[in-house]
Design a protein around this motif. Sequence first.
Motif, PDB file in Angstrom:
ATOM      1  N   ASP A   1       0.928  -1.301   0.044  1.00  0.00           N
ATOM      2  CA  ASP A   1      -0.149   0.135   0.052  1.00  0.00           C
ATOM      3  C   ASP A   1       0.982   1.167  -0.040  1.00  0.00           C
ATOM      4  N   GLU A   2       1.063   1.976  -1.026  1.00  0.00           N
ATOM      5  CA  GLU A   2       1.791   3.128  -1.126  1.00  0.00           C
ATOM      6  C   GLU A   2       1.536   4.091  -0.421  1.00  0.00           C
ATOM      7  N   HIS A   3       0.340   4.385   0.135  1.00  0.00           N
ATOM      8  CA  HIS A   3      -0.194   5.450   0.888  1.00  0.00           C
ATOM      9  C   HIS A   3      -0.162   5.347   2.441  1.00  0.00           C
ATOM     10  N   LYS A   4      -0.077   4.057   2.958  1.00  0.00           N
ATOM     11  CA  LYS A   4       0.171   3.734   4.361  1.00  0.00           C
ATOM     12  C   LYS A   4       0.692   2.510   4.613  1.00  0.00           C
ATOM     13  N   SER A   5       1.770   2.550   5.600  1.00  0.00           N
ATOM     14  CA  SER A   5       2.467   1.098   6.083  1.00  0.00           C
ATOM     15  C   SER A   5       1.455   0.671   7.055  1.00  0.00           C
ATOM     16  N   HIS A   6       1.209  -0.651   7.068  1.00  0.00           N
ATOM     17  CA  HIS A   6       0.267  -1.303   8.216  1.00  0.00           C
ATOM     18  C   HIS A   6       1.109  -1.768   9.378  1.00  0.00           C
ATOM     19  N   LEU A   7       2.635  -1.100   9.513  1.00  0.00           N
ATOM     20  CA  LEU A   7       3.463  -1.345  10.584  1.00  0.00           C
ATOM     21  C   LEU A   7       4.125   0.033  10.685  1.00  0.00           C
ATOM     22  N   THR A   8       4.201   0.451  11.972  1.00  0.00           N
ATOM     23  CA  THR A   8       4.678   1.697  12.354  1.00  0.00           C
ATOM     24  C   THR A   8       5.471   1.604  13.691  1.00  0.00           C
ATOM     25  N   ILE A   9       6.570   2.218  13.745  1.00  0.00           N
ATOM     26  CA  ILE A   9       7.209   2.561  14.958  1.00  0.00           C
ATOM     27  C   ILE A   9       6.805   3.769  15.506  1.00  0.00           C
ATOM     28  N   LYS A  10       6.265   3.631  16.706  1.00  0.00           N
ATOM     29  CA  LYS A  10       5.452   4.755  17.532  1.00  0.00           C
ATOM     30  C   LYS A  10       6.665   5.733  17.920  1.00  0.00           C
ATOM     31  N   ASP A  11       7.590   5.494  18.479  1.00  0.00           N
ATOM     32  CA  ASP A  11       8.753   6.374  18.866  1.00  0.00           C
ATOM     33  C   ASP A  11      10.082   5.844  18.637  1.00  0.00           C
ATOM     34  N   ASP A  12      10.723   6.424  17.769  1.00  0.00           N
ATOM     35  CA  ASP A  12      12.125   5.659  17.629  1.00  0.00           C
ATOM     36  C   ASP A  12      12.981   6.023  18.676  1.00  0.00           C
ATOM     37  N   ALA A  13      12.744   6.934  19.800  1.00  0.00           N
ATOM     38  CA  ALA A  13      13.796   7.043  20.613  1.00  0.00           C
ATOM     39  C   ALA A  13      13.629   5.824  21.660  1.00  0.00           C
ATOM     40  N   VAL A  14      12.452   5.233  21.810  1.00  0.00           N
ATOM     41  CA  VAL A  14      12.163   4.041  22.769  1.00  0.00           C
ATOM     42  C   VAL A  14      13.027   2.749  22.022  1.00  0.00           C
ATOM     43  N   CYS A  15      13.342   2.663  20.875  1.00  0.00           N
ATOM     44  CA  CYS A  15      14.063   1.856  20.301  1.00  0.00           C
ATOM     45  C   CYS A  15      15.607   1.979  20.627  1.00  0.00           C
ATOM     46  N   LEU A  16      15.913   3.157  20.662  1.00  0.00           N
ATOM     47  CA  LEU A  16      17.239   3.509  20.819  1.00  0.00           C
ATOM     48  C   LEU A  16      17.552   3.584  22.249  1.00  0.00           C
TER      49      LEU A  16
ATOM     50  N   CYS B   1       1.303 -12.101  10.809  1.00  0.00           N
ATOM     51  CA  CYS B   1       1.061 -12.905  12.080  1.00  0.00           C
ATOM     52  C   CYS B   1       0.683 -12.133  13.290  1.00  0.00           C
ATOM     53  N   LEU B   2       0.983 -10.824  13.239  1.00  0.00           N
ATOM     54  CA  LEU B   2       0.644  -9.991  14.435  1.00  0.00           C
ATOM     55  C   LEU B   2       1.431 -10.258  15.659  1.00  0.00           C
ATOM     56  N   THR B   3       2.456 -10.990  15.440  1.00  0.00           N
ATOM     57  CA  THR B   3       3.568 -11.277  16.930  1.00  0.00           C
ATOM     58  C   THR B   3       3.950  -9.860  17.127  1.00  0.00           C
ATOM     59  N   CYS B   4       4.364  -8.943  16.482  1.00  0.00           N
ATOM     60  CA  CYS B   4       4.855  -7.670  16.767  1.00  0.00           C
ATOM     61  C   CYS B   4       3.983  -6.871  17.760  1.00  0.00           C
ATOM     62  N   ARG B   5       2.649  -7.184  17.494  1.00  0.00           N
ATOM     63  CA  ARG B   5       1.691  -6.545  18.368  1.00  0.00           C
ATOM     64  C   ARG B   5       1.589  -6.772  19.659  1.00  0.00           C
TER      65      ARG B   5
ATOM     66  N   ASN C   1       5.634  -0.478  21.564  1.00  0.00           N
ATOM     67  CA  ASN C   1       6.105   0.473  20.450  1.00  0.00           C
ATOM     68  C   ASN C   1       5.775   0.334  19.103  1.00  0.00           C
ATOM     69  N   ILE C   2       5.421  -0.950  18.711  1.00  0.00           N
ATOM     70  CA  ILE C   2       5.149  -1.116  17.283  1.00  0.00           C
ATOM     71  C   ILE C   2       3.532  -1.102  17.022  1.00  0.00           C
ATOM     72  N   ASP C   3       3.007  -0.314  16.358  1.00  0.00           N
ATOM     73  CA  ASP C   3       1.684  -0.266  15.798  1.00  0.00           C
ATOM     74  C   ASP C   3       1.590  -1.428  14.623  1.00  0.00           C
ATOM     75  N   CYS C   4       0.770  -2.136  14.706  1.00  0.00           N
ATOM     76  CA  CYS C   4       0.598  -3.199  13.569  1.00  0.00           C
ATOM     77  C   CYS C   4      -1.169  -3.369  13.287  1.00  0.00           C
ATOM     78  N   GLN C   5      -1.355  -3.015  12.269  1.00  0.00           N
ATOM     79  CA  GLN C   5      -2.629  -3.334  11.795  1.00  0.00           C
ATOM     80  C   GLN C   5      -2.578  -4.218  10.468  1.00  0.00           C
TER      81      GLN C   5
ATOM     82  N   SER D   1      -7.260  -5.517  -0.317  1.00  0.00           N
ATOM     83  CA  SER D   1      -6.552  -5.943  -1.324  1.00  0.00           C
ATOM     84  C   SER D   1      -5.130  -5.647  -1.174  1.00  0.00           C
ATOM     85  N   PHE D   2      -4.711  -5.344  -0.311  1.00  0.00           N
ATOM     86  CA  PHE D   2      -3.208  -5.190  -0.084  1.00  0.00           C
ATOM     87  C   PHE D   2      -2.701  -5.874   1.164  1.00  0.00           C
TER      88      PHE D   2
END
Length: 94
Positions: free
Chosen positions: A15-30, A66-70, A77-81, A86-87
């Motif tokens: 889906d070129e308009h929206k990823s279904h996986l996003t990192i909410k805050d990069d600082a948390v990962c770092l 598989c939604l394991t990251c949820r 810190n991972i938003d998974c939808q 069709s994508f």
Amino acid sequence: MNIEDKLFTVGYKPDEHKSHLTIKDDAVCLEKCGEQGRPCTFFCPARVYTWEENHITVAYNNCLECLTCRTGCPYKNIDCQYPRGSFGITYKFG
């Protein structure tokens, strides 16, 4: 057979308009995730998450949905939808 060969048997329509996986805050990962051993880099069966030079990289086109990251991220810190209709993933052999 390695994971890359197995992922080759799976199709993905991005889906070129929206990823279904996003990192909410990069600082948390770092700042926090290093203490936990960066679990997203090993709990994901498709190796969607990799750690590169002080940031997390998300290869959403490898996602098996598989939604394991949820539930796997200890900081939620991972938003998974699921992708929009069709994508997303298409299994070629099954």
